[in-house]
Design an enzyme around this catalytic site. Structure first.
Site, PDB file in Angstrom:
ATOM      1  N   GLU A   7       0.556  -0.205  -4.661  1.00 46.39           N
ATOM      2  CA  GLU A   7      -0.642   0.630  -4.800  1.00 46.39           C
ATOM      3  C   GLU A   7      -0.234   2.087  -4.686  1.00 46.39           C
ATOM      4  O   GLU A   7       0.716   2.423  -3.969  1.00 46.39           O
ATOM      5  CB  GLU A   7      -1.638   0.258  -3.690  1.00 46.39           C
ATOM      6  CG  GLU A   7      -2.984   0.960  -3.754  1.00 46.39           C
ATOM      7  CD  GLU A   7      -3.063   2.234  -2.916  1.00 46.39           C
ATOM      8  OE1 GLU A   7      -4.122   2.891  -2.935  1.00 46.39           O
ATOM      9  OE2 GLU A   7      -2.057   2.586  -2.245  1.00 46.39           O
TER      10      GLU A   7
ATOM     11  N   HIS B 159       0.826  -1.204   0.000  1.00 47.63           N
ATOM     12  CA  HIS B 159       0.000   0.000   0.000  1.00 47.63           C
ATOM     13  C   HIS B 159       0.860   1.254   0.000  1.00 47.63           C
ATOM     14  O   HIS B 159       1.621   1.496   0.937  1.00 47.63           O
ATOM     15  CB  HIS B 159      -0.888  -0.024   1.247  1.00 47.63           C
ATOM     16  CG  HIS B 159      -1.814   1.124   1.382  1.00 47.63           C
ATOM     17  ND1 HIS B 159      -1.798   1.962   2.468  1.00 47.63           N
ATOM     18  CD2 HIS B 159      -2.806   1.574   0.574  1.00 47.63           C
ATOM     19  CE1 HIS B 159      -2.738   2.874   2.342  1.00 47.63           C
ATOM     20  NE2 HIS B 159      -3.370   2.669   1.202  1.00 47.63           N
TER      21      HIS B 159
ATOM     22  N   GLU C  13      -4.976   4.091  -7.818  1.00 49.12           N
ATOM     23  CA  GLU C  13      -6.215   4.703  -7.345  1.00 49.12           C
ATOM     24  C   GLU C  13      -6.355   6.132  -7.863  1.00 49.12           C
ATOM     25  O   GLU C  13      -5.476   6.967  -7.660  1.00 49.12           O
ATOM     26  CB  GLU C  13      -6.273   4.732  -5.815  1.00 49.12           C
ATOM     27  CG  GLU C  13      -7.557   5.365  -5.303  1.00 49.12           C
ATOM     28  CD  GLU C  13      -7.664   5.414  -3.794  1.00 49.12           C
ATOM     29  OE1 GLU C  13      -8.523   6.178  -3.301  1.00 49.12           O
ATOM     30  OE2 GLU C  13      -6.890   4.722  -3.105  1.00 49.12           O
TER      31      GLU C  13
ATOM     32  N   ASP D 277      -1.758   6.552  -5.293  1.00 55.18           N
ATOM     33  CA  ASP D 277      -2.868   7.505  -5.372  1.00 55.18           C
ATOM     34  C   ASP D 277      -2.494   8.611  -6.356  1.00 55.18           C
ATOM     35  O   ASP D 277      -1.377   9.121  -6.310  1.00 55.18           O
ATOM     36  CB  ASP D 277      -3.132   8.140  -4.008  1.00 55.18           C
ATOM     37  CG  ASP D 277      -3.354   7.102  -2.919  1.00 55.18           C
ATOM     38  OD1 ASP D 277      -4.456   6.554  -2.846  1.00 55.18           O
ATOM     39  OD2 ASP D 277      -2.413   6.854  -2.125  1.00 55.18           O
TER      40      ASP D 277
ATOM     41  N   HIS E 204      -1.400  10.920  -1.612  1.00 55.30           N
ATOM     42  CA  HIS E 204      -2.689  10.481  -1.076  1.00 55.30           C
ATOM     43  C   HIS E 204      -3.624  11.622  -0.714  1.00 55.30           C
ATOM     44  O   HIS E 204      -4.766  11.673  -1.163  1.00 55.30           O
ATOM     45  CB  HIS E 204      -2.476   9.594   0.154  1.00 55.30           C
ATOM     46  CG  HIS E 204      -3.759   9.195   0.820  1.00 55.30           C
ATOM     47  ND1 HIS E 204      -4.362   9.953   1.795  1.00 55.30           N
ATOM     48  CD2 HIS E 204      -4.565   8.129   0.613  1.00 55.30           C
ATOM     49  CE1 HIS E 204      -5.490   9.372   2.176  1.00 55.30           C
ATOM     50  NE2 HIS E 204      -5.639   8.257   1.482  1.00 55.30           N
TER      51      HIS E 204
END
Length: 310
Positions: free
Chosen positions: A86, A59, A169, A88, A101
């Site tokens: 992962e 993450h 994301e 953002d 993020h």
């Protein structure tokens, strides 16, 4: 998804881990090479069945041990043996996509010192050049001083160099009209929309169902995921435009996971569940027993040890 890592405890643990691996927290990746598990597919139920374990996603990189969403964090995930990371994506004032993020720069950079008169320091109020001036590592630890907020293209290039895979994301798309099209454009320019990447190395997710719908409409071949926990009754609506439902681990049960698996997603295959954020062994074993296909974690080594994804 937001969980701030306990940096001091994590760093102590990592020191032991990296001693075994022969690495250091601040060293850069030396170049491409096969990561552990790199022979596996995109995290489909077939892949899970092959090992009996959920796929482990780092993450924001190995963010328990390095500043989140930086190149250091994905390099560290690589050195720890993880090929799925992962991130953002948000957009600057002058239209550059960057990997961060929060929609403000305050928590993970020194923006308050560099630009003291620009409160509340929103990402969308700063140019890419201004953001490039910021230190995105010192908040986490002195050894990461000088780490920076990467552009999406810089991030993609590093993931590619590391031969890793990406769970991307789209963050707060309501703030950035057209970010879906722009993200796909950057992915295409970086070589991430060919068959090999689309089928085995890339998943696009969002908390916004509308955003996931847009991505699916623009690129029906892409694997997509919705972040959230729809009711069982609502799941068939999501199956029309997405392949995965990715919920917070406290909101699910084995019956709910089974209900997701019982539906065919947008590509005509059984839908999947990748849950977040799981950073301890007991919870990792709990969600594994629920039947999840993947676990998204700040501490991927801890989860791997617990669920056996080697």
């Amino acid at each position: 998804m937001y969980v701030r890592p306990a940096a001091a405890t994590a760093a102590a643990f990592l020191g032991f881990t990296l001693t075994l691996l022969g690495g250091t927290a601040s060293s850069a990746a030396t170049g491409p090479g096969p990561a552990a598990g790199s022979g596996r597919g995109s995290g489909s139920p077939v892949d899970r069945a092959a090992t009996g374990a959920p796929v482990v996603y780092a993450h924001r990189g190995a963010s328990a041990y390095a500043p989140e969403n930086t190149l250091d964090a994905i390099d560290l995930a690589k050195r720890l043996g993880f090929d799925w990371v992962e991130n953002d994506v948000q957009r600057t004032k002058d239209g550059e996509l960057v990997v961060i993020h929060d929609d403000t720069l305050a928590r993970t950079t020194d923006v308050e010192q560099v630009f003291p008169d620009r409160k509340p320091w929103k990402v969308k109020d700063f140019t890419a050049a201004e953001i490039a001036r910021l230190d995105a590592g010192s908040w986490f630890g002195e050894e990461y001083a000088g780490a920076f907020v990467p552009t999406l293209r810089e991030y993609l290039d590093r993931v590619q160099r590391n031969r890793q895979r990406l769970l991307l994301e789209i963050k707060k798309p309501e703030l950035y009209p057209g970010i879906e099209e722009q993200t796909l454009k950057v992915l295409g320019e970086a070589g991430w929309l060919d068959v090999r990447h689309v089928t085995r190395r890339l998943v696009v997710q969002s908390f916004s169902a509308d955003s996931v719908r847009v991505v699916h409409a623009l690129r029906p071949d892409l694997v997509t995921a919705f972040l959230g926990t729809p009711t069982v009754a609502d799941l068939p609506r999501y199956a029309e435009f997405t392949d995965r439902i990715n919920p917070w681990h406290t909101t699910i049960s084995a019956d709910w996971v089974a209900a997701v698996h019982g539906l065919l997603g947008a590509h005509g295959k059984a839908m999947e569940v990748d849950t977040w954020i799981v950073d301890d062994a007991a919870t990792a074993r709990k969600v594994k027993d629920m039947g999840v296909d993947g676990i998204i974690t700040n501490a991927p080594d801890v989860v791997r040890e617990a669920v056996g994804d080697f």
